[in-house]
Write a protein that holds these residues in place. Structure first.
Motif, PDB file in Angstrom:
ATOM      1  N   ALA A  63       0.868  -1.181   0.000  1.00 25.47           N
ATOM      2  CA  ALA A  63       0.000   0.000   0.000  1.00 25.47           C
ATOM      3  C   ALA A  63       0.905   1.232   0.000  1.00 25.47           C
ATOM      4  O   ALA A  63       1.298   1.716   1.061  1.00 25.47           O
ATOM      5  CB  ALA A  63      -0.909  -0.020   1.226  1.00 25.47           C
ATOM      6  N   PRO A  64       1.254   1.726  -1.190  1.00 23.83           N
ATOM      7  CA  PRO A  64       2.184   2.863  -1.254  1.00 23.83           C
ATOM      8  C   PRO A  64       1.589   4.125  -0.641  1.00 23.83           C
ATOM      9  O   PRO A  64       0.378   4.344  -0.696  1.00 23.83           O
ATOM     10  CB  PRO A  64       2.397   3.073  -2.763  1.00 23.83           C
ATOM     11  CG  PRO A  64       1.903   1.829  -3.422  1.00 23.83           C
ATOM     12  CD  PRO A  64       0.830   1.286  -2.519  1.00 23.83           C
ATOM     13  N   ALA A  65       2.443   4.950  -0.064  1.00 24.92           N
ATOM     14  CA  ALA A  65       2.022   6.245   0.469  1.00 24.92           C
ATOM     15  C   ALA A  65       3.219   7.174   0.407  1.00 24.92           C
ATOM     16  O   ALA A  65       4.276   6.856   0.950  1.00 24.92           O
ATOM     17  CB  ALA A  65       1.525   6.108   1.904  1.00 24.92           C
ATOM     18  N   MET A  66       3.055   8.259  -0.284  1.00 28.09           N
ATOM     19  CA  MET A  66       4.149   9.245  -0.372  1.00 28.09           C
ATOM     20  C   MET A  66       3.634  10.524  -1.016  1.00 28.09           C
ATOM     21  O   MET A  66       2.471  10.571  -1.452  1.00 28.09           O
ATOM     22  CB  MET A  66       5.320   8.666  -1.185  1.00 28.09           C
ATOM     23  CG  MET A  66       5.013   8.376  -2.634  1.00 28.09           C
ATOM     24  SD  MET A  66       6.221   7.278  -3.414  1.00 28.09           S
ATOM     25  CE  MET A  66       5.709   5.684  -2.817  1.00 28.09           C
ATOM     26  N   ASN A  67       4.478  11.514  -1.109  1.00 28.38           N
ATOM     27  CA  ASN A  67       4.126  12.773  -1.757  1.00 28.38           C
ATOM     28  C   ASN A  67       3.814  12.526  -3.244  1.00 28.38           C
ATOM     29  O   ASN A  67       4.396  11.656  -3.876  1.00 28.38           O
ATOM     30  CB  ASN A  67       5.328  13.729  -1.581  1.00 28.38           C
ATOM     31  CG  ASN A  67       5.298  14.891  -2.532  1.00 28.38           C
ATOM     32  OD1 ASN A  67       5.789  14.787  -3.656  1.00 28.38           O
ATOM     33  ND2 ASN A  67       4.726  15.987  -2.107  1.00 28.38           N
TER      34      ASN A  67
END
Ligand code: CTP
Length: 401
Positions: free
Chosen positions: A117-121
């Motif tokens: 589950a990717p999460a980043m700017n």
């Protein structure tokens, strides 16, 4: 009940991983948390320990944990490796086989399915390096839970925030379900319009947005399939974990689909493929003159019909076509079902504003040899789920008459 290895990496969403662990437990699974060094700067290991009731793994060389080489023994114990949140860094490490801590070593050592589950700017997510790494992992069979849109911790508004914990747990649960999923299956989906070049600057296209086909590709990936999405020009964001083959013309699309159809379990032709193409596109740009301009067009190959012929009496792949009509969609769908030897034709009325091209919703009738199923107006992803349910039924039954 299955044991899920929950990898927590160093993003602001790390605190939400606690809720992911709980949501997994609510679905009856056991969770072992693996935290990276940076994750521990965002959330304490004691929180995970209390919730999972297991020792939290934070170090590859913890004293007392090396007798059976923990990352190897855990690798065979887990039924799923879930990484939430997955930072650009861990995505890069997994994609490139770097094993410099417990989590990245576990990824290489396990044969369990992997869900991230990717999460980043937003800019990081869109960076060529990250996109390439995601594509590499997708092609290798890693599944993804798409990050959501919204207000990010860095103050930006855009895509990149961790998906909702319940959605992550749901996606994990689906991968852990033995039956009903498409794990180990290859699903080929076509989407969008085709562009047939007239000269160096002009083309014949159509109003298909690609949304329906992209929704089907996303749903098939969520069900665990390896998905090849052959897409004509479209502005829709491809779902994560799907292999996208970008094409322009009907001829390119035919070539791309033909190269995957042989090993496919299901082929879904949601693309609005041009029926005609210019005899020969002009080189350079056609200059205007006083005389009327005549354009000679020839028929393109009907890809779906060719797939039907190539399949012959085989039961695979299951073939699904669309019939975008402004007349009587069901009657036309039935005619196409026979002519193209398809198993299902999804007929929709493009004259409705809330269905068909560019809308986020659709209302269709699924036409098959055994009868018609009316699918009332719903989001394109809900319609995609119904179409895949029907295709899966056929695949499992091996019935294609
Ligand atoms: N299709 C295809 N190859 C083509 C044209 C269409 O594979 N060259 C597929 C579409 O992807 C769709 C189905 O056939 O799944 C029906 O497409 P549509 O254009 O609605 O129907 P046609 O068969 O082209 O018939 P007509 O244009 O006469 O309605």
């Amino acid at each position: 009940m299955a044991l899920v290895g929950l990898g927590v990496t160093g993003g602001i969403g790390a605190y939400k991983a606690v809720e992911v662990a709980r949501a997994l437990q609510k679905r009856g699974h056991d969770v072992v948390a693996i935290m990276t060094r940076t994750a521990r700067r965002f959330v304490g290991e004691v929180t995970f320990e209390a919730i999972t009731r297991r020792r939290v793994i934070v170090d590859q060389f913890a004293r007392g944990a090396n007798a059976d080489i923990e990352h190897i023994s855990l690798a065979s114990d887990i039924a799923l490796l879930l990484v939430a949140p997955a930072t650009a860094n861990v995505i890069g490490k997994f994609a490139n086989g770097i094993a410099d801590d417990f989590l990245s070593s576990l990824y290489l050592a396990t044969r369990a399915p992997v869900l991230m589950a990717p999460a980043m700017n937003t800019n990081m997510l869109e960076h060529e390096a990250v996109r390439r790494n995601l594509a590499t992992l997708g092609a290798r069979g890693v599944r993804f839970v798409d990050p959501g849109q919204g207000c990010l911790a860095c103050g930006w508004i855009g895509k990149g925030r961790l998906a909702e914990p319940d959605d992550i747990a749901e996606a994990a649960d689906r991968l852990l379900q033995p039956g009903g999923s498409l794990l180990g299956r290859l699903v080929v989906v076509s989407a969008g319009p085709t562009y047939e070049d007239i000269d160096a600057v002009r083309f014949i296209g159509n109003r298909s947005s690609g949304k329906m086909g992209y929704a089907i590709a996303g749903e098939a990936a969520r069900r665990g399939a390896r998905v090849v999405l052959v897409s004509g020009p479209s502005h829709v964001e491809p779902p994560l974990g799907v292999e996208v083959v970008s094409v322009r013309s009907a001829r390119d699309m035919h070539k791309a689909i033909a190269s995957h159809a042989g090993s496919a379990d299901i082929v879904i032709m949601a693309a609005a493929v041009a029926d005609y193409t210019p005899v020969a596109p002009a080189e350079g740009k056609i200059e205007k003159g006083a005389e009327p301009l005549e354009l000679r067009l020839v028929r393109t190959t009907d890809i779906l019909e060719q797939l039907g012929k190539a399949r012959g009496s085989d039961s695979r792949p299951v073939l699904v076509g669309f019939a975008a009509e402004s007349g009587d969609p069901v009657a036309r769908g039935r005619e196409k079902l026979g002519r193209k030897s398809a198993d299902l034709i999804v007929a929709n009325d493009i004259s409705r504003a809330d269905a068909g091209f560019d809308a986020d919703t659709n209302a269709v009738t699924i036409v098959s040899a055994t009868g018609d199923q009316i699918v009332p107006l719903a989001s394109k992803s809900a319609v995609a789920a119904t179409i895949l349910d029907r295709a899966e039924e056929l695949l499992n039954a091996g019935l294609h008459t």
